[in-house]
Write a protein that holds these residues in place. Structure first.
Motif, mmCIF file in Angstrom:
data_model
loop_
_atom_site.group_PDB
_atom_site.id
_atom_site.type_symbol
_atom_site.label_atom_id
_atom_site.label_comp_id
_atom_site.label_asym_id
_atom_site.label_seq_id
_atom_site.Cartn_x
_atom_site.Cartn_y
_atom_site.Cartn_z
ATOM 1 N N ILE A 26 65.485 58.649 55.953
ATOM 2 C CA ILE A 26 66.087 59.711 55.365
ATOM 3 C C ILE A 26 66.021 60.805 55.846
ATOM 4 C CG2 ILE A 26 66.828 59.930 52.432
ATOM 5 C CD1 ILE A 26 66.545 56.920 52.164
ATOM 6 N N GLN A 27 66.838 61.315 56.261
ATOM 7 C CA GLN A 27 66.612 62.738 56.177
ATOM 8 C C GLN A 27 67.539 63.640 55.357
ATOM 9 O OE1 GLN A 27 67.050 63.767 60.307
ATOM 10 N NE2 GLN A 27 66.096 62.347 60.944
ATOM 11 N N LEU A 28 67.448 64.688 54.920
ATOM 12 C CA LEU A 28 68.138 65.939 53.861
ATOM 13 C C LEU A 28 67.860 66.820 54.275
ATOM 14 C CD1 LEU A 28 66.775 63.927 50.217
ATOM 15 C CD2 LEU A 28 69.360 63.350 51.456
ATOM 16 N N HIS A 29 68.878 67.889 54.328
ATOM 17 C CA HIS A 29 68.605 68.685 54.959
ATOM 18 C C HIS A 29 69.446 69.799 53.404
ATOM 19 C CE1 HIS A 29 67.755 67.561 58.529
ATOM 20 N NE2 HIS A 29 68.688 67.248 58.620
ATOM 21 N N ARG A 30 69.895 69.202 52.749
ATOM 22 C CA ARG A 30 70.462 70.237 51.615
ATOM 23 C C ARG A 30 70.756 69.608 50.284
ATOM 24 N NH1 ARG A 30 71.265 71.947 56.275
ATOM 25 N NH2 ARG A 30 73.587 71.204 56.571
ATOM 26 N N VAL A 31 70.368 69.749 49.556
ATOM 27 C CA VAL A 31 70.574 69.058 48.058
ATOM 28 C C VAL A 31 70.973 70.028 47.040
ATOM 29 C CG1 VAL A 31 69.175 67.348 45.766
ATOM 30 C CG2 VAL A 31 68.616 67.411 49.090
ATOM 31 N N ILE A 32 72.310 69.320 45.939
ATOM 32 C CA ILE A 32 73.246 70.072 45.216
ATOM 33 C C ILE A 32 72.465 69.721 43.973
ATOM 34 C CG2 ILE A 32 75.124 70.652 44.236
ATOM 35 C CD1 ILE A 32 76.246 70.842 46.671
ATOM 36 N N VAL A 33 72.601 70.135 43.163
ATOM 37 C CA VAL A 33 72.257 69.577 41.448
ATOM 38 C C VAL A 33 72.878 70.395 40.919
ATOM 39 C CG1 VAL A 33 70.334 69.209 40.070
ATOM 40 C CG2 VAL A 33 69.951 69.461 42.182
ATOM 41 N N GLY A 115 85.327 78.320 37.436
ATOM 42 C CA GLY A 115 86.833 77.802 37.666
ATOM 43 C C GLY A 115 87.192 77.045 36.347
ATOM 44 N N VAL A 116 87.613 76.026 36.912
ATOM 45 C CA VAL A 116 88.303 75.091 35.118
ATOM 46 C C VAL A 116 87.808 73.436 35.676
ATOM 47 C CG1 VAL A 116 90.094 74.523 34.254
ATOM 48 C CG2 VAL A 116 90.447 77.090 34.750
ATOM 49 N N ASP A 117 88.272 73.768 36.952
ATOM 50 C CA ASP A 117 87.791 72.491 37.381
ATOM 51 C C ASP A 117 85.867 72.128 38.171
ATOM 52 O OD1 ASP A 117 87.369 69.535 38.028
ATOM 53 O OD2 ASP A 117 89.154 70.172 40.555
ATOM 54 N N ALA A 124 83.891 71.102 46.581
ATOM 55 C CA ALA A 124 84.039 72.103 47.261
ATOM 56 C C ALA A 124 82.904 72.872 47.554
ATOM 57 C CB ALA A 124 84.838 73.410 46.253
ATOM 58 N N VAL A 125 81.680 73.205 46.851
ATOM 59 C CA VAL A 125 80.534 73.747 47.499
ATOM 60 C C VAL A 125 79.946 72.737 48.345
ATOM 61 C CG1 VAL A 125 77.965 74.323 46.473
ATOM 62 C CG2 VAL A 125 80.252 75.076 44.948
ATOM 63 N N ALA A 126 80.688 71.210 47.466
ATOM 64 C CA ALA A 126 79.347 70.606 48.626
ATOM 65 C C ALA A 126 80.202 70.560 50.236
ATOM 66 C CB ALA A 126 78.711 69.086 47.878
ATOM 67 N N ILE A 156 82.429 63.636 38.471
ATOM 68 C CA ILE A 156 81.658 64.272 39.599
ATOM 69 C C ILE A 156 81.632 62.520 40.907
ATOM 70 C CG2 ILE A 156 79.808 65.174 41.169
ATOM 71 C CD1 ILE A 156 79.184 66.634 38.102
ATOM 72 N N VAL A 157 81.017 62.227 40.445
ATOM 73 C CA VAL A 157 81.045 60.939 41.804
ATOM 74 C C VAL A 157 82.646 60.906 42.036
ATOM 75 C CG1 VAL A 157 80.955 58.261 41.995
ATOM 76 C CG2 VAL A 157 79.235 59.453 40.794
ATOM 77 N N ARG A 158 83.768 60.544 41.117
ATOM 78 C CA ARG A 158 84.876 60.330 41.833
ATOM 79 C C ARG A 158 85.092 61.002 42.950
ATOM 80 N NH1 ARG A 158 86.070 59.801 35.776
ATOM 81 N NH2 ARG A 158 85.726 57.065 35.810
ATOM 82 N N LYS A 159 85.061 62.583 42.947
ATOM 83 C CA LYS A 159 84.847 63.149 43.237
ATOM 84 C C LYS A 159 84.311 63.991 44.540
ATOM 85 C CE LYS A 159 89.017 65.980 40.863
ATOM 86 N NZ LYS A 159 89.183 66.904 40.443
#
Length: 176
Positions: A26-33, A115-117, A124-126, A156-159
């Motif tokens: 598994i190679q992770l370069h960028r993780v979003i939280v 933002g609202v959504d 979008a950030v991902a 979040i999972v849905r989008k």
């Protein structure tokens, strides 16, 4: 009732799939939280920090700011100053969280958007940072709250444009 069978895969495909899921490949370069720095969900970020550290990935705590209902509608135009003050406090809390994380892991970069959504903003950030994984700190809501409001993690999972790992409050990721 009839049973359906799937043809077995060639050995070459099986070995490639097994290596795909082994911990070393598994190679992770960028993780979003996605995080609300003013809530108890901050506790769940430690798992994401450990995961980013293990893989040498950049960690991006992300907050999509949405003005509270009381500021936007109830107080009308007179609530603008209070809304800006609240927005500033949330931004400072996010920067404080970044500083706390950087004491453990230096490759932490926060993203603050308005933002609202919220779920669409996280998606979008991902896409923008080309995230490999989104780690969602979550708490276990009671059934009534879940029925009425749903779950941020589920939305979040849905989008999501990439895989998601939901980490519940009080649980730690275990090394495989």
């Amino acid at each position: 009732m009839t049973a359906t069978t799937q043809p077995s895969q060639p050995a070459s495909q099986k070995s490639s799939q097994e290596s795909l899921f082994s911990g070393d490949s598994i190679q992770l370069h960028r993780v979003i939280v996605p995080i609300d720095p003013t809530s108890d969900a901050v506790k769940g970020i430690d798992s994401a920090v450990g995961l980013a550290k293990k893989h040498g990935a950049d960690l991006f705590p992300v907050h999509i700011y949405k003005a509270p209902y009381s500021f936007a509608y109830v107080r009308g135009p007179h609530g603008y100053a209070e809304c800006e003050q609240h927005r500033s406090l949330v931004k400072v809390a996010l920067l404080n969280l970044r500083d706390r994380i950087r004491r453990k892991y230096s490759r932490c970069f926060v993203i603050f958007r308005q933002g609202v959504d919220i779920q669409g903003g996280i998606s979008a950030v991902a896409k923008e940072v080309k995230a490999d994984l989104i780690v969602v700190p979550a708490h276990r809501p009671n059934w009534l709250r879940h029925l009425s409001k749903g779950s941020d993690a589920e939305r979040i999972v849905r989008k999501s444009p990439c895989p998601i790992l939901v980490v519940y409050e009080g649980e730690e990721l275990q090394a495989a």
